[in-house]
Design a protein around this motif. Structure first.
Motif: not given
Length: 309
Positions: A154-155, A134-138, A67-75
């Protein structure tokens, strides 16, 4: 994405021994970029190894990233699909109409809100309070200033919200992307007021168009940790404790240029088609198609079973 761990079925918790091979893994790390985990990107047709549960019919990655890796990818993902997000929200708001007739319109939450365009539509339909995660700042940066106050970066985490505090929770084209969709559905149930609605939109891997395209379908994507059928998304909501679950296909409406981006053509043919559409102006025209997407809705029981009243 190296910290991959085995899991049971994310819908019914059946063992991997109750699953059949569905797709072999195909990933080229050298071609992945900041758009690989972005919404409505041009298809890459990469995927982690997927199996199909014989008990509930969901297709899932049996060794997904953490979950941490996925969250980072979407961030870290980029965002360049404002027009498509607006078109999608129009379709989602149309499909929300039956649920809106049943629920009160005090508060709503959207998981994976993007630019918050759906939240604005809910406000226009009478909701007093709207919240998006929303996890993506963009994606958030692409939102107009008036929506940003509604969006949290965030997630989704249940403890960020009060129990039984929402009349409506929406999760559109997001449940495929998370590691534990059943946990999310159970968390949402506890956040809903009795009688409140959880509405999702997911891909249907058993739809005619996706069966016809096979591995060349846009739903074959490294982002997708699971792919639902109509029966497996219904099973997810039923297993989480929802009642009056209803599932049906629906029609999307996008610009012809976007539909063309999704076609399984080689690069030269696709670029030629896109140039022709751009120069002729035809690419801006909108067209509606049933491309194998499913809307599902379930309601929190009025007599709650094991959840906060």
């Amino acid at each position: 994405m190296s910290d991959r761990m085995e899991r049971t079925c994310p819908v019914c918790r059946a063992s991997a021994s109750d699953a059949d091979a569905f797709l072999d893994e195909r990933v080229d790390p050298s071609t992945l970029d900041s758009f690989s985990f972005a919404s409505r990107k041009e298809p890459e047709f990469f995927n982690y190894r997927m199996v199909r549960c014989r008990k509930c019919d969901v297709v899932y990655v049996d060794r997904p990233p953490s979950q941490q890796a996925l969250a980072q990818a979407y961030h870290e993902a980029d965002f360049d699909s404002v027009e498509e997000a607006n078109d999608a929200a129009t379709a989602y708001l149309r499909e929300l109409a039956p649920a809106l007739r049943r629920v009160e319109r005090n508060s709503a939450l959207e998981i994976g809100t993007g630019t918050g365009v759906l939240l604005e539509g809910l406000v226009e339909r009478g909701f007093a309070r709207v919240v998006g995660i929303e996890p993506s700042p963009a994606a958030i940066a692409a939102a107009p200033a008036n929506r940003r106050a509604w969006i949290r970066e965030g997630i989704f985490q249940e403890h960020d919200y009060e129990p039984a505090s929402f009349d409506l929770v929406c999760c559109f084209m997001t449940l495929e992307h998370v590691r534990e969709p059943l946990e999310i559905a159970e968390s949402v149930l506890r956040l809903l007021k009795p009688g409140g609605a959880f509405v999702t939109v997911t891909h249907d891997y058993r739809s005619a168009v996706n069966r016809l395209l096979g591995r060349r379908s846009p739903i074959i994507d490294i982002e997708h940790m699971q792919l639902f059928s109509q029966s497996s998304i219904a099973a997810l909501l039923g297993n989480a404790g929802y009642v009056d679950v209803a599932v049906k296909p629906f029609v999307n409406r996008y610009a012809i240029s976007y539909w063309t981006r999704l076609l399984p053509l080689n690069s030269a043919m696709k670029q030629g088609a896109m140039r022709l559409l751009s120069s002729s102006g035809l690419g801006r025209l909108k067209a509606s198609f049933n491309v194998g997407n499913t809307v599902a809705v379930g309601y929190r029981p009025h007599e709650s079973k094991g959840t906060d009243a």
